[in-house]
Motif scaffolding. Structure first.
Motif, mmCIF file in Angstrom:
data_model
loop_
_atom_site.group_PDB
_atom_site.id
_atom_site.type_symbol
_atom_site.label_atom_id
_atom_site.label_comp_id
_atom_site.label_asym_id
_atom_site.label_seq_id
_atom_site.Cartn_x
_atom_site.Cartn_y
_atom_site.Cartn_z
ATOM 1 N N LEU A 11 0.826 -1.206 0.000
ATOM 2 C CA LEU A 11 0.000 0.000 0.000
ATOM 3 C C LEU A 11 0.862 1.259 0.000
ATOM 4 C CD1 LEU A 11 -2.865 1.050 0.013
ATOM 5 C CD2 LEU A 11 -2.827 0.950 2.497
ATOM 6 N N LEU A 12 1.924 1.247 0.780
ATOM 7 C CA LEU A 12 2.840 2.385 0.821
ATOM 8 C C LEU A 12 3.500 2.605 -0.540
ATOM 9 C CD1 LEU A 12 4.230 4.558 2.551
ATOM 10 C CD2 LEU A 12 5.987 2.863 3.084
ATOM 11 N N ALA A 13 3.897 1.526 -1.204
ATOM 12 C CA ALA A 13 4.509 1.646 -2.528
ATOM 13 C C ALA A 13 3.520 2.196 -3.548
ATOM 14 C CB ALA A 13 5.040 0.284 -2.980
ATOM 15 N N ILE A 14 2.277 1.802 -3.468
ATOM 16 C CA ILE A 14 1.266 2.311 -4.400
ATOM 17 C C ILE A 14 1.071 3.809 -4.209
ATOM 18 C CG2 ILE A 14 -1.206 2.237 -4.960
ATOM 19 C CD1 ILE A 14 -1.057 -0.803 -4.322
ATOM 20 N N VAL A 15 0.952 4.238 -2.959
ATOM 21 C CA VAL A 15 0.743 5.665 -2.682
ATOM 22 C C VAL A 15 1.957 6.488 -3.120
ATOM 23 C CG1 VAL A 15 0.444 7.351 -0.823
ATOM 24 C CG2 VAL A 15 -0.926 5.272 -0.847
ATOM 25 N N LEU A 16 3.164 6.028 -2.761
ATOM 26 C CA LEU A 16 4.365 6.765 -3.145
ATOM 27 C C LEU A 16 4.557 6.786 -4.660
ATOM 28 C CD1 LEU A 16 7.054 5.809 -0.496
ATOM 29 C CD2 LEU A 16 6.028 8.035 -0.907
ATOM 30 N N GLY A 17 4.310 5.668 -5.308
ATOM 31 C CA GLY A 17 4.447 5.609 -6.757
ATOM 32 C C GLY A 17 3.472 6.543 -7.466
ATOM 33 N N THR A 21 4.487 9.836 -9.638
ATOM 34 C CA THR A 21 4.008 9.972 -11.010
ATOM 35 C C THR A 21 3.406 11.352 -11.255
ATOM 36 O OG1 THR A 21 3.566 7.603 -11.139
ATOM 37 C CG2 THR A 21 2.463 9.007 -12.753
ATOM 38 N N VAL A 22 2.503 11.775 -10.371
ATOM 39 C CA VAL A 22 1.870 13.077 -10.586
ATOM 40 C C VAL A 22 2.864 14.224 -10.401
ATOM 41 C CG1 VAL A 22 -0.472 12.293 -10.104
ATOM 42 C CG2 VAL A 22 0.908 13.183 -8.248
ATOM 43 N N GLN A 23 3.852 14.049 -9.539
ATOM 44 C CA GLN A 23 4.893 15.070 -9.405
ATOM 45 C C GLN A 23 5.755 15.107 -10.665
ATOM 46 O OE1 GLN A 23 6.790 14.003 -5.683
ATOM 47 N NE2 GLN A 23 5.941 15.831 -4.722
ATOM 48 N N VAL A 32 11.473 18.812 -5.628
ATOM 49 C CA VAL A 32 12.544 18.624 -6.604
ATOM 50 C C VAL A 32 12.158 17.601 -7.666
ATOM 51 C CG1 VAL A 32 14.371 19.290 -5.004
ATOM 52 C CG2 VAL A 32 13.704 16.898 -5.168
ATOM 53 N N LEU A 33 11.080 16.862 -7.437
ATOM 54 C CA LEU A 33 10.612 15.867 -8.392
ATOM 55 C C LEU A 33 9.701 16.460 -9.462
ATOM 56 C CD1 LEU A 33 9.576 13.001 -5.927
ATOM 57 C CD2 LEU A 33 11.823 13.459 -6.872
ATOM 58 N N THR A 34 9.259 17.685 -9.270
ATOM 59 C CA THR A 34 8.282 18.301 -10.161
ATOM 60 C C THR A 34 8.856 18.487 -11.558
ATOM 61 O OG1 THR A 34 7.285 19.446 -8.293
ATOM 62 C CG2 THR A 34 6.777 20.309 -10.461
ATOM 63 N N ASP A 35 8.063 18.064 -12.542
ATOM 64 C CA ASP A 35 8.408 18.163 -13.970
ATOM 65 C C ASP A 35 9.675 17.421 -14.348
ATOM 66 O OD1 ASP A 35 6.313 19.390 -15.228
ATOM 67 O OD2 ASP A 35 7.055 21.415 -14.860
ATOM 68 N N ARG A 36 9.975 16.355 -13.666
ATOM 69 C CA ARG A 36 11.126 15.519 -13.997
ATOM 70 C C ARG A 36 10.598 14.218 -14.600
ATOM 71 N NH1 ARG A 36 15.982 16.906 -11.254
ATOM 72 N NH2 ARG A 36 16.779 15.350 -12.713
ATOM 73 N N ARG A 37 10.891 13.982 -15.858
ATOM 74 C CA ARG A 37 10.340 12.825 -16.575
ATOM 75 C C ARG A 37 10.732 11.483 -15.966
ATOM 76 N NH1 ARG A 37 6.021 14.362 -18.910
ATOM 77 N NH2 ARG A 37 6.318 15.986 -20.434
ATOM 78 N N GLU A 38 11.917 11.409 -15.359
ATOM 79 C CA GLU A 38 12.318 10.121 -14.793
ATOM 80 C C GLU A 38 11.378 9.676 -13.675
ATOM 81 O OE1 GLU A 38 15.210 13.227 -13.071
ATOM 82 O OE2 GLU A 38 14.449 12.733 -15.046
ATOM 83 N N TRP A 39 10.816 10.636 -12.932
ATOM 84 C CA TRP A 39 9.875 10.285 -11.872
ATOM 85 C C TRP A 39 8.517 9.908 -12.432
ATOM 86 C CZ3 TRP A 39 11.922 8.822 -7.658
ATOM 87 C CH2 TRP A 39 13.155 9.348 -7.275
ATOM 88 N N ALA A 40 8.200 10.414 -13.620
ATOM 89 C CA ALA A 40 6.963 10.010 -14.283
ATOM 90 C C ALA A 40 7.070 8.578 -14.806
ATOM 91 C CB ALA A 40 6.641 10.966 -15.427
ATOM 92 N N GLY A 43 7.570 6.238 -11.070
ATOM 93 C CA GLY A 43 6.334 6.146 -10.293
ATOM 94 C C GLY A 43 5.453 4.963 -10.670
ATOM 95 N N PRO A 44 5.100 4.793 -11.953
ATOM 96 C CA PRO A 44 4.269 3.638 -12.316
ATOM 97 C C PRO A 44 4.945 2.290 -12.063
ATOM 98 C CG PRO A 44 4.164 5.295 -14.026
ATOM 99 C CD PRO A 44 5.216 5.740 -13.059
ATOM 100 N N VAL A 45 6.263 2.247 -12.184
ATOM 101 C CA VAL A 45 6.980 1.005 -11.877
ATOM 102 C C VAL A 45 6.829 0.665 -10.393
ATOM 103 C CG1 VAL A 45 9.260 -0.077 -11.793
ATOM 104 C CG2 VAL A 45 8.615 1.301 -13.776
ATOM 105 N N VAL A 46 6.940 1.671 -9.537
ATOM 106 C CA VAL A 46 6.775 1.454 -8.098
ATOM 107 C C VAL A 46 5.328 1.058 -7.782
ATOM 108 C CG1 VAL A 46 6.879 2.580 -5.827
ATOM 109 C CG2 VAL A 46 8.692 2.965 -7.496
ATOM 110 N N VAL A 47 4.370 1.644 -8.487
ATOM 111 C CA VAL A 47 2.966 1.266 -8.300
ATOM 112 C C VAL A 47 2.775 -0.206 -8.654
ATOM 113 C CG1 VAL A 47 0.617 1.596 -9.152
ATOM 114 C CG2 VAL A 47 2.000 3.572 -8.568
ATOM 115 N N LEU A 48 3.359 -0.651 -9.760
ATOM 116 C CA LEU A 48 3.231 -2.055 -10.147
ATOM 117 C C LEU A 48 3.872 -2.987 -9.121
ATOM 118 C CD1 LEU A 48 3.864 -1.914 -13.992
ATOM 119 C CD2 LEU A 48 1.729 -2.397 -12.806
ATOM 120 N N ILE A 49 5.030 -2.607 -8.614
ATOM 121 C CA ILE A 49 5.674 -3.401 -7.560
ATOM 122 C C ILE A 49 4.784 -3.446 -6.326
ATOM 123 C CG2 ILE A 49 7.631 -3.451 -5.967
ATOM 124 C CD1 ILE A 49 9.320 -2.314 -8.308
#
Length: 65
Positions: A11-17, A21-23, A32-40, A43-49
């Motif tokens: 659940l924590l990984a889903i919320v953080l991911g 993603t939205v950041q 510092v994550l805002t508008d950084r494509r690597e976090w976009a 994020g979905p990879v962490v959600v899948l995990i």
């Protein structure tokens, strides 16, 4: 007890991911994550995990009864 731990971590990984993603897409500002494509992408990879971990946690809880 292991089932609860997996559920919590999943659940924590889903919320953080989702937050990462939205950041990364620029919808949440002030980080510092805002508008950084690597976090976009990360994020979905962490959600899948998190979803897989949540699924394993639910299976462990169901088996223990």
């Amino acid at each position: 007890m292991r089932g609860w731990f997996r559920l919590t971590v999943g659940l924590l990984a889903i919320v953080l991911g989702a937050l990462w993603t939205v950041q990364g897409l620029g919808y949440v500002s002030g980080s510092v994550l805002t508008d950084r494509r690597e976090w976009a992408v990360v994020g979905p990879v962490v959600v899948l995990i998190g979803l897989v971990t949540l699924w394993y946690g639910m299976r462990a809880r169901r088996r223990r009864g």
